[in-house]
Design a protein around this motif. Structure first.
Motif: not given
Length: 336
Positions: A15-22, A26-33, A105-108, A112-115
């Motif tokens: 969970m820690v490993a995947s949370g870091a990736g999330a 999110s920081l880099f891809m939110t503008p495209l979303d 903020p809503a994305t994070l 993070v927990p969902a991923t």
């Protein structure tokens, strides 16, 4: 230490490993979303002679005007986007650069927990299916990915709705809260799961296709791997290819999900009873009738541009995190 999975790390470490990736993704891809949601939420230009109300990203026809020019005196068509770059430029010009990170903020809070739960559930389910021979090793990733995503989609659907509303129109959190409270007052708490159907139809097949293709491509690349190429690099390439394929095939359901969720709060503006929500299939047919096949693939470029690198970053970060914890666990076992 908690019980470890066959890969040598505990579910908490997964969970820690995947949370870091999330977080990184999110920081880099939110503008495209944000751009993707804006492109998907705009409806085709209506024929002259119709008066419309623009509310929460949705164009609502009110009545027919015999004189189109008279309508134009009180209605102005909102800014329309002709493509991905046009949307980027107009959003920054009219609403500011910060708008590209609307809903972060809503994305994070959601991602993070969902991923973390999703990736951990996938690994645990795949190991369970393979250990008990409930399905072949070839199809275990597909089944595990679909089941893990179905549970995650159901839990995070309200946060996904909030994020979509924030990205579709530049609302303050106060305005968003008013919109959500009004929707709950009219439709009950079930309205917070608006768009769950098309979201599940998008994400569950996406997950099944992604993991099936990811394991195949990763296995193929591993056989071709030069000795100096790391497994993290292979995960990056396999994740990008698999994410692009899955995102393309499931895009029509993403369009339906966006249009369903941005409709939250649109009805209250005209103070009428909310109509019966169209089914996913009716919405698909309506979009096809209004905009053609192109409408079903609205936001294609930003979704693909986002999906390929985000999947690549996410899975490679996850694999790197797992490798780190595996080494850490081995060192702890060997230390006196």
């Amino acid at each position: 230490m908690a019980d470890q999975d066959p890969g040598g790390i505990s579910p908490l470490q997964q969970m820690v490993a995947s949370g870091a990736g999330a977080v990184v993704t999110s920081l880099f891809m939110t503008p495209l979303d944000v751009v993707k949601v804006r492109l998907q939420s705009q409806r085709p230009s209506m024929a002259s002679g119709k008066c419309l109300l623009y509310c929460s990203g949705v164009l609502e026809p009110l009545y027919l005007c015999p004189n189109g020019a008279r309508c134009a005196t009180w209605f102005q068509d909102p800014t329309r986007f002709t493509g991905t770059m046009d949307a980027f430029v107009k959003i920054v010009r009219h609403e500011g650069t910060r708008t590209l990170w609307s809903g972060l903020p809503a994305t994070l809070v959601m991602t993070v927990p969902a991923t973390a739960v999703y990736f951990t559930a996938y690994d645990q389910l795949k190991a369970f299916l393979c250990d008990r021979a409930l399905t072949s090793d070839l199809y275990a990733p597909m089944v595990a990915g679909a089941l893990a995503r179905l549970g995650t989609v159901t839990v995070i659907s309200p946060l996904e709705l909030v994020r979509t509303k924030l990205q579709a129109q530049h609302l303050s959190y106060r305005e968003l809260g008013t919109c959500v409270r009004a929707a709950v007052a009219q439709g009950g708490w079930r309205s917070l799961w608006l768009g769950w159907g098309p979201t599940a139809l998008r994400d569950v097949p996406f997950s099944a296709l992604y993991w099936f293709n990811y394991e195949l491509v990763k296995s193929w690349l591993s056989r071709l791997r030069p000795k100096d190429q790391t497994s993290v690099g292979i995960s990056f390439v396999a994740g990008g290819i698999s994410g692009m394929v899955a995102a393309t095939l499931t895009l029509p359901f993403d369009v339906v999900k966006t249009q369903r969720q941005i409709a939250l709060g649109a009805v209250e503006a005209v103070r009428v009873m909310p109509p019966h929500a169209d089914s996913t299939w009716l919405l698909l047919r309506r979009i096809l009738a209004e905009s053609g096949t192109r409408g079903l693939f609205a936001g294609f470029l930003p979704r693909i541009i986002k999906a390929a690198p985000s999947c690549a970053i996410m899975i490679s970060t996850y694999e790197f995190g797992k490798s780190f914890f595996q080494r850490l666990n081995r060192e702890q076992l060997l230390s006196p």
